[in-house]
Design an enzyme around this catalytic site. Sequence first.
Site, PDB file in Angstrom:
ATOM      1  N   TYR A  14     -19.480 -44.682 -30.835  1.00 19.73           N
ATOM      2  CA  TYR A  14     -20.352 -44.272 -31.930  1.00 19.73           C
ATOM      3  C   TYR A  14     -21.063 -42.956 -31.627  1.00 19.73           C
ATOM      4  O   TYR A  14     -21.472 -42.238 -32.547  1.00 19.73           O
ATOM      5  CB  TYR A  14     -21.391 -45.346 -32.223  1.00 19.73           C
ATOM      6  CG  TYR A  14     -20.829 -46.622 -32.822  1.00 19.73           C
ATOM      7  CD1 TYR A  14     -19.532 -46.692 -33.281  1.00 19.73           C
ATOM      8  CD2 TYR A  14     -21.616 -47.768 -32.922  1.00 19.73           C
ATOM      9  CE1 TYR A  14     -19.016 -47.844 -33.820  1.00 19.73           C
ATOM     10  CE2 TYR A  14     -21.106 -48.935 -33.468  1.00 19.73           C
ATOM     11  CZ  TYR A  14     -19.812 -48.973 -33.913  1.00 19.73           C
ATOM     12  OH  TYR A  14     -19.303 -50.116 -34.447  1.00 19.73           O
TER      13      TYR A  14
ATOM     14  N   LYS B  77     -12.272 -54.423 -22.538  1.00 15.84           N
ATOM     15  CA  LYS B  77     -10.834 -54.333 -22.826  1.00 15.84           C
ATOM     16  C   LYS B  77     -10.176 -53.616 -21.647  1.00 15.84           C
ATOM     17  O   LYS B  77      -9.498 -52.590 -21.795  1.00 15.84           O
ATOM     18  CB  LYS B  77     -10.605 -53.591 -24.148  1.00 15.84           C
ATOM     19  CG  LYS B  77      -9.172 -53.689 -24.676  1.00 15.84           C
ATOM     20  CD  LYS B  77      -8.734 -55.092 -25.027  1.00 15.84           C
ATOM     21  CE  LYS B  77      -7.334 -55.072 -25.648  1.00 15.84           C
ATOM     22  NZ  LYS B  77      -6.781 -56.442 -25.786  1.00 15.84           N
TER      23      LYS B  77
ATOM     24  N   ASP C 286     -10.653 -59.368 -27.353  1.00 14.84           N
ATOM     25  CA  ASP C 286      -9.866 -60.125 -28.324  1.00 14.84           C
ATOM     26  C   ASP C 286      -9.925 -61.627 -28.038  1.00 14.84           C
ATOM     27  O   ASP C 286     -10.064 -62.443 -28.953  1.00 14.84           O
ATOM     28  CB  ASP C 286      -8.422 -59.623 -28.389  1.00 14.84           C
ATOM     29  CG  ASP C 286      -7.825 -59.313 -27.034  1.00 14.84           C
ATOM     30  OD1 ASP C 286      -8.542 -59.417 -26.014  1.00 14.84           O
ATOM     31  OD2 ASP C 286      -6.633 -58.960 -26.979  1.00 14.84           O
TER      32      ASP C 286
ATOM     33  N   ASP D 268     -21.045 -54.662 -31.754  1.00 13.50           N
ATOM     34  CA  ASP D 268     -21.268 -54.575 -33.195  1.00 13.50           C
ATOM     35  C   ASP D 268     -20.424 -55.605 -33.927  1.00 13.50           C
ATOM     36  O   ASP D 268     -20.894 -56.318 -34.827  1.00 13.50           O
ATOM     37  CB  ASP D 268     -20.921 -53.156 -33.659  1.00 13.50           C
ATOM     38  CG  ASP D 268     -21.373 -52.875 -35.079  1.00 13.50           C
ATOM     39  OD1 ASP D 268     -22.046 -53.718 -35.682  1.00 13.50           O
ATOM     40  OD2 ASP D 268     -21.040 -51.780 -35.586  1.00 13.50           O
TER      41      ASP D 268
ATOM     42  N   ASP E 198     -21.743 -59.806 -35.285  1.00 14.71           N
ATOM     43  CA  ASP E 198     -21.626 -60.206 -36.686  1.00 14.71           C
ATOM     44  C   ASP E 198     -20.783 -61.475 -36.812  1.00 14.71           C
ATOM     45  O   ASP E 198     -21.076 -62.353 -37.628  1.00 14.71           O
ATOM     46  CB  ASP E 198     -21.021 -59.075 -37.519  1.00 14.71           C
ATOM     47  CG  ASP E 198     -22.051 -58.039 -37.921  1.00 14.71           C
ATOM     48  OD1 ASP E 198     -23.226 -58.198 -37.544  1.00 14.71           O
ATOM     49  OD2 ASP E 198     -21.693 -57.066 -38.598  1.00 14.71           O
TER      50      ASP E 198
END
Length: 355
Positions: free
Chosen positions: A142, A187, A219, A243, A247
């Site tokens: 970001y 990852k 994942d 992020d 959620d």
Amino acid sequence: MKKAHIVVLPGDGIGPEVASAGVAVLRAVADRFGHAFTFTEHAIGGDAIDRFGDPLPQPTRDALLACDAILLGAVGGPKWSDPAAKVRPEQGLLAMRKMLGVFANVRPLKLHPRTAALSPLKPERTKGVDLVFIRELTGGIYFGAKTRSDSDATDECRYSVEEVERVVRHAFELARARRGKVTSVDKANVLETSRLWRSVATRVAADYPDVALEHQLVDSMAMHLLTHPADYDVIVTENMFGDILTDEASVLAGSLGLSPSASIGGPGAGIYEPIHGSAPDIAGQSAANPLGTILSAAMLLRHSLGLAAEADVVEAAVDDVLEHANLTRDLGGTATTHAVTRAVLDAIQTKAEAA
């Protein structure tokens, strides 16, 4: 007596309604426990774009640098969602986090028995869920360098050892005060930044022999959150992964309206906000669930003002409301935002008198 100045950023959509609920609770706590809190409102997000042409205008920046804590409503909405727009509400959030240096986003998730029935998961999957996400907030993709041409685009993902270590240490310190387990999400089978993240997390773990560390690929973590979420205690991860995963995790509670968050760790004031969006479709109807904001206000009391006992009272009051009161329609009830806020205020008075 604690004196504190709190900046309120109502923002967009239902933001002003839920922020008002949070302020009402903080005022009640100050009155009941003999503290002196002052409040000023400032613009952020789409509201700030409309009024100032800037999602984080200079008067807001000045106020944020001079306050003790920040209570945020919500930011964004379809009105400002054109992907080609040069100025967007979310830019105000990113600029605020960077300016204040808040690097750890803390999102607790604890299911209440009454609302657990609203979770999309079966009850046996959600029983005993009590976890905290720590999301790195000021690095990663970001904030990396970006390019765009007619034929391609790039977003750089970059992390330093220092950025990873400080947020991972925050997770270990929190886990030490909880159930003693940290899950670090990366990852590392694909990304170099994740390999750095994993190596730093492993090194830091040696300083906390009383805390267990496990690594999960992002994942597989997304799958485990839905299949056995009660296995987790403190989960720490980088900005973009956090992020997305937070959620996903918030849905386990039965409603986005229940989930609070704190953005802390930097030299500036902490930012406290519910994780739900601006929900413009219900704005102005007094239909928004204020409990996520009220629980964020409890986090503000605990983390920024050092008022743990007062935070405990607010959280106990919310538990009482969840157990006994009429709730907003996202939780299967018919109550208004104002009515739920009033119920929490009444429960605070009862709890404070009993304390």
